[in-house]
Design a protein around this motif. Structure first.
Motif, PDB file in Angstrom:
ATOM      1  N   MET A   1       1.024  -1.306  -0.045  1.00  0.00           N
ATOM      2  CA  MET A   1       0.010  -0.045   0.060  1.00  0.00           C
ATOM      3  C   MET A   1       1.045   1.202   0.030  1.00  0.00           C
ATOM      4  SD  MET A   1      -2.967   1.163   2.804  1.00  0.00           S
ATOM      5  CE  MET A   1      -3.867  -0.350   2.356  1.00  0.00           C
ATOM      6  N   SER A   2       0.705   2.195  -0.836  1.00  0.00           N
ATOM      7  CA  SER A   2       1.402   3.502  -0.871  1.00  0.00           C
ATOM      8  C   SER A   2       0.998   4.123   0.022  1.00  0.00           C
ATOM      9  CB  SER A   2       1.220   4.119  -2.250  1.00  0.00           C
ATOM     10  OG  SER A   2      -0.273   4.612  -2.332  1.00  0.00           O
ATOM     11  N   GLU A   3       2.042   5.240   0.662  1.00  0.00           N
ATOM     12  CA  GLU A   3       1.795   6.189   1.541  1.00  0.00           C
ATOM     13  C   GLU A   3       1.110   7.209   1.156  1.00  0.00           C
ATOM     14  OE1 GLU A   3       5.266   7.585   3.167  1.00  0.00           O
ATOM     15  OE2 GLU A   3       6.092   5.691   3.823  1.00  0.00           O
ATOM     16  N   GLN A   4       0.148   7.877   2.025  1.00  0.00           N
ATOM     17  CA  GLN A   4      -0.655   8.877   1.597  1.00  0.00           C
ATOM     18  C   GLN A   4       0.313  10.118   1.171  1.00  0.00           C
ATOM     19  OE1 GLN A   4      -3.499   9.884   4.765  1.00  0.00           O
ATOM     20  NE2 GLN A   4      -4.675  11.287   3.461  1.00  0.00           N
ATOM     21  N   GLN A   5      -0.281  10.731   0.172  1.00  0.00           N
ATOM     22  CA  GLN A   5       0.468  11.742  -0.431  1.00  0.00           C
ATOM     23  C   GLN A   5      -0.154  13.103   0.390  1.00  0.00           C
ATOM     24  OE1 GLN A   5       3.168  11.772  -2.331  1.00  0.00           O
ATOM     25  NE2 GLN A   5       2.798   9.580  -1.920  1.00  0.00           N
ATOM     26  N   PRO A   6       0.899  14.158   0.572  1.00  0.00           N
ATOM     27  CA  PRO A   6       0.391  15.241   1.280  1.00  0.00           C
ATOM     28  C   PRO A   6      -0.746  16.201   0.109  1.00  0.00           C
ATOM     29  CG  PRO A   6       2.721  15.319   1.249  1.00  0.00           C
ATOM     30  CD  PRO A   6       2.135  14.153   0.441  1.00  0.00           C
ATOM     31  N   SER A   7      -1.580  16.752   0.997  1.00  0.00           N
ATOM     32  CA  SER A   7      -2.726  17.576   0.354  1.00  0.00           C
ATOM     33  C   SER A   7      -1.956  18.753  -0.349  1.00  0.00           C
ATOM     34  CB  SER A   7      -3.718  17.939   1.109  1.00  0.00           C
ATOM     35  OG  SER A   7      -3.170  18.866   1.987  1.00  0.00           O
ATOM     36  N   PRO A   8      -2.651  19.253  -1.402  1.00  0.00           N
ATOM     37  CA  PRO A   8      -1.970  20.737  -2.095  1.00  0.00           C
ATOM     38  C   PRO A   8      -1.749  21.761  -0.790  1.00  0.00           C
ATOM     39  CG  PRO A   8      -3.720  19.718  -3.414  1.00  0.00           C
ATOM     40  CD  PRO A   8      -3.746  18.962  -2.279  1.00  0.00           C
ATOM     41  N   LEU A   9      -2.783  21.666  -0.042  1.00  0.00           N
ATOM     42  CA  LEU A   9      -2.659  22.799   1.208  1.00  0.00           C
ATOM     43  C   LEU A   9      -1.419  22.711   2.092  1.00  0.00           C
ATOM     44  CD1 LEU A   9      -3.632  25.125   2.752  1.00  0.00           C
ATOM     45  CD2 LEU A   9      -5.205  23.751   3.903  1.00  0.00           C
ATOM     46  N   GLN A  10      -1.254  21.155   2.465  1.00  0.00           N
ATOM     47  CA  GLN A  10      -0.078  20.693   3.212  1.00  0.00           C
ATOM     48  C   GLN A  10       1.265  21.130   2.214  1.00  0.00           C
ATOM     49  OE1 GLN A  10      -1.363  16.647   3.741  1.00  0.00           O
ATOM     50  NE2 GLN A  10      -1.278  17.059   5.927  1.00  0.00           N
ATOM     51  N   GLN A  11       1.479  20.675   1.093  1.00  0.00           N
ATOM     52  CA  GLN A  11       2.455  21.175   0.293  1.00  0.00           C
ATOM     53  C   GLN A  11       2.556  22.795   0.238  1.00  0.00           C
ATOM     54  OE1 GLN A  11       1.216  19.209  -3.597  1.00  0.00           O
ATOM     55  NE2 GLN A  11       2.307  17.314  -2.961  1.00  0.00           N
ATOM     56  N   ARG A  12       1.708  23.409   0.162  1.00  0.00           N
ATOM     57  CA  ARG A  12       1.816  24.946   0.025  1.00  0.00           C
ATOM     58  C   ARG A  12       2.300  25.399   1.263  1.00  0.00           C
ATOM     59  NH1 ARG A  12       3.560  29.313  -1.855  1.00  0.00           N
ATOM     60  NH2 ARG A  12       2.204  31.120  -1.483  1.00  0.00           N
ATOM     61  N   VAL A  13       1.693  24.920   2.492  1.00  0.00           N
ATOM     62  CA  VAL A  13       2.257  25.362   3.827  1.00  0.00           C
ATOM     63  C   VAL A  13       3.726  25.005   3.921  1.00  0.00           C
ATOM     64  CG1 VAL A  13       1.838  24.774   6.201  1.00  0.00           C
ATOM     65  CG2 VAL A  13       0.098  25.208   4.936  1.00  0.00           C
ATOM     66  N   SER A  14       4.026  23.928   3.345  1.00  0.00           N
ATOM     67  CA  SER A  14       5.622  23.345   3.574  1.00  0.00           C
ATOM     68  C   SER A  14       6.619  24.189   2.988  1.00  0.00           C
ATOM     69  CB  SER A  14       5.573  21.861   3.067  1.00  0.00           C
ATOM     70  OG  SER A  14       5.078  21.000   4.051  1.00  0.00           O
ATOM     71  N   GLN A  15       6.022  24.567   1.581  1.00  0.00           N
ATOM     72  CA  GLN A  15       6.700  25.523   0.621  1.00  0.00           C
ATOM     73  C   GLN A  15       6.963  26.945   1.204  1.00  0.00           C
ATOM     74  OE1 GLN A  15       4.755  26.244  -2.991  1.00  0.00           O
ATOM     75  NE2 GLN A  15       6.323  27.617  -3.764  1.00  0.00           N
ATOM     76  N   MET A  16       5.811  27.368   1.845  1.00  0.00           N
ATOM     77  CA  MET A  16       5.849  28.769   2.571  1.00  0.00           C
ATOM     78  C   MET A  16       6.862  28.792   3.744  1.00  0.00           C
ATOM     79  SD  MET A  16       1.808  29.841   2.135  1.00  0.00           S
ATOM     80  CE  MET A  16       1.968  31.443   2.672  1.00  0.00           C
ATOM     81  N   ALA A  17       6.746  27.759   4.471  1.00  0.00           N
ATOM     82  CA  ALA A  17       7.667  27.761   5.761  1.00  0.00           C
ATOM     83  C   ALA A  17       9.311  27.512   5.353  1.00  0.00           C
ATOM     84  CB  ALA A  17       7.119  26.455   6.645  1.00  0.00           C
ATOM     85  N   SER A  18       9.261  26.777   4.401  1.00  0.00           N
ATOM     86  CA  SER A  18      10.682  26.576   3.837  1.00  0.00           C
ATOM     87  C   SER A  18      11.267  27.856   3.264  1.00  0.00           C
ATOM     88  CB  SER A  18      10.914  25.414   2.699  1.00  0.00           C
ATOM     89  OG  SER A  18      10.432  24.247   3.333  1.00  0.00           O
ATOM     90  N   GLU A  19      10.463  28.699   2.415  1.00  0.00           N
ATOM     91  CA  GLU A  19      11.081  29.691   2.062  1.00  0.00           C
ATOM     92  C   GLU A  19      11.261  30.984   3.220  1.00  0.00           C
ATOM     93  OE1 GLU A  19       7.903  30.739  -0.819  1.00  0.00           O
ATOM     94  OE2 GLU A  19       8.651  29.498  -2.305  1.00  0.00           O
ATOM     95  N   ALA A  20      10.491  30.808   4.212  1.00  0.00           N
ATOM     96  CA  ALA A  20      10.564  31.583   5.196  1.00  0.00           C
ATOM     97  C   ALA A  20      11.901  31.339   5.946  1.00  0.00           C
ATOM     98  CB  ALA A  20       9.425  31.833   6.345  1.00  0.00           C
ATOM     99  N   ILE A  21      11.995  30.171   6.305  1.00  0.00           N
ATOM    100  CA  ILE A  21      13.315  29.661   6.866  1.00  0.00           C
ATOM    101  C   ILE A  21      14.748  30.135   6.057  1.00  0.00           C
ATOM    102  CG2 ILE A  21      14.719  27.514   7.521  1.00  0.00           C
ATOM    103  CD1 ILE A  21      12.055  26.423   8.451  1.00  0.00           C
ATOM    104  N   GLN A  22      14.474  29.975   4.617  1.00  0.00           N
ATOM    105  CA  GLN A  22      15.564  30.092   3.809  1.00  0.00           C
ATOM    106  C   GLN A  22      15.886  31.869   3.899  1.00  0.00           C
ATOM    107  OE1 GLN A  22      14.610  28.657  -0.018  1.00  0.00           O
ATOM    108  NE2 GLN A  22      14.637  26.774   0.816  1.00  0.00           N
ATOM    109  N   LYS A  23      14.635  32.646   4.176  1.00  0.00           N
ATOM    110  CA  LYS A  23      15.043  34.079   4.243  1.00  0.00           C
ATOM    111  C   LYS A  23      15.324  34.507   5.769  1.00  0.00           C
ATOM    112  CE  LYS A  23      11.900  34.921   0.548  1.00  0.00           C
ATOM    113  NZ  LYS A  23      10.481  35.351   0.063  1.00  0.00           N
ATOM    114  N   ALA A  24      15.525  33.448   6.561  1.00  0.00           N
ATOM    115  CA  ALA A  24      15.962  33.832   8.006  1.00  0.00           C
ATOM    116  C   ALA A  24      15.029  34.754   8.672  1.00  0.00           C
ATOM    117  CB  ALA A  24      17.251  34.531   8.168  1.00  0.00           C
ATOM    118  N   ASP A  25      13.806  34.225   8.270  1.00  0.00           N
ATOM    119  CA  ASP A  25      12.563  34.822   9.029  1.00  0.00           C
ATOM    120  C   ASP A  25      11.469  33.874   9.040  1.00  0.00           C
ATOM    121  OD1 ASP A  25      10.703  36.621  10.143  1.00  0.00           O
ATOM    122  OD2 ASP A  25      10.352  37.893   8.316  1.00  0.00           O
ATOM    123  N   PRO A  26      11.658  32.981  10.126  1.00  0.00           N
ATOM    124  CA  PRO A  26      11.185  31.496   9.941  1.00  0.00           C
ATOM    125  C   PRO A  26       9.388  31.448  10.415  1.00  0.00           C
ATOM    126  CG  PRO A  26      12.678  31.485  11.933  1.00  0.00           C
ATOM    127  CD  PRO A  26      12.912  32.819  11.189  1.00  0.00           C
TER     128      PRO A  26
END
Length: 225
Positions: free
Chosen positions: A1-26
């Motif tokens: 059985m394959s693992e459940q994939q993140p929802s588009p909203l989860q992916q968007r949140v992860s992307q936004m958080a990663s970008e903020a961390i990269q900008k040193a404003d987490p």
């Protein structure tokens, strides 16, 4: 059985958080998330539009006829937990770093007695230090990367008055391995930092969640008189 994939909203949140961390404003991604939602609560992954069950149970079991003083909700989101405390007779302050979230709270509850404020957990008003008989922290610390964890826990604990209580809801991870996130679940070693900040853990329970692989804790701490 394959693992459940993140929802588009989860992916968007992860992307936004990663970008903020990269900008040193987490934690700079919270305001854009609320703003981009444009009033659609389905775009806020933690929006329950109801009192958190752990807080509701605690209020029902622990607070019956006892006097109710000042309470504060950390990272109040859309305001449901703050409103529940106000309905129980607490004098409630609720804050969030997102101006859009606070405006949303005021729009949802235009006649509310809650004092909704825009505030930063890492730059709290000195007047709030030790000023609240009840502090509610629900999944805010876990939304911050691990290098901010100690500072965040210290800030939350600093709000608790002598003989006051802190309620914490968080995902739990089994060890100190660095997790993927957000959220970044807390470890028991990290939770111990609440006690290192002068609080005493008096209760913990695992909460029922819809995702079996996720462990969610509800904890109660008190500050000695």
């Amino acid at each position: 059985m394959s693992e459940q994939q993140p929802s588009p909203l989860q992916q968007r949140v992860s992307q936004m958080a990663s970008e903020a961390i990269q900008k040193a404003d987490p934690y700079a991604w919270f305001e854009p998330l609320y703003a981009e939602a444009q009033g659609d609560t389905a775009q806020i992954p933690w929006a329950r539009l109801a009192t958190h069950p752990y807080l509701q149970d605690w209020l029902g079991q622990r607070i019956v006829s006892a006097p109710k003083g000042a309470a504060i909700v950390v990272g109040c989101g859309l305001g449901d937990d703050a409103e529940a405390l106000a309905e129980q007779g607490f004098q409630v302050t609720a804050f969030d770093i997102s101006p859009t979230a606070i405006a949303w709270c005021r729009q949802r509850f235009p006649n509310s007695p809650v004092d909704y404020q825009v505030a930063d957990l890492f730059h709290l008003s000195p007047a709030w230090q030790g000023g609240f008989e009840l502090v509610f922290e629900c999944r805010n610390v876990q939304a911050l990367p691990l290098n901010l964890r100690t500072e965040a826990i210290t800030a939350v604990a600093s709000l608790v008055a002598p003989q006051g209580s802190l309620l914490v809801v968080t995902h739990l991870r089994p060890d100190d391995t660095v997790p993927d996130g957000p959220p970044w679940p807390l470890s028991n070693r990290e939770l111990a930092q609440f006690e290192q900040s002068g609080l005493q853990e008096v209760d913990r329970k695992f909460l029922t969640v819809s995702v079996p692989a996720v462990q969610v804790l509800g904890l109660e701490y008190r500050r000695p008189g």
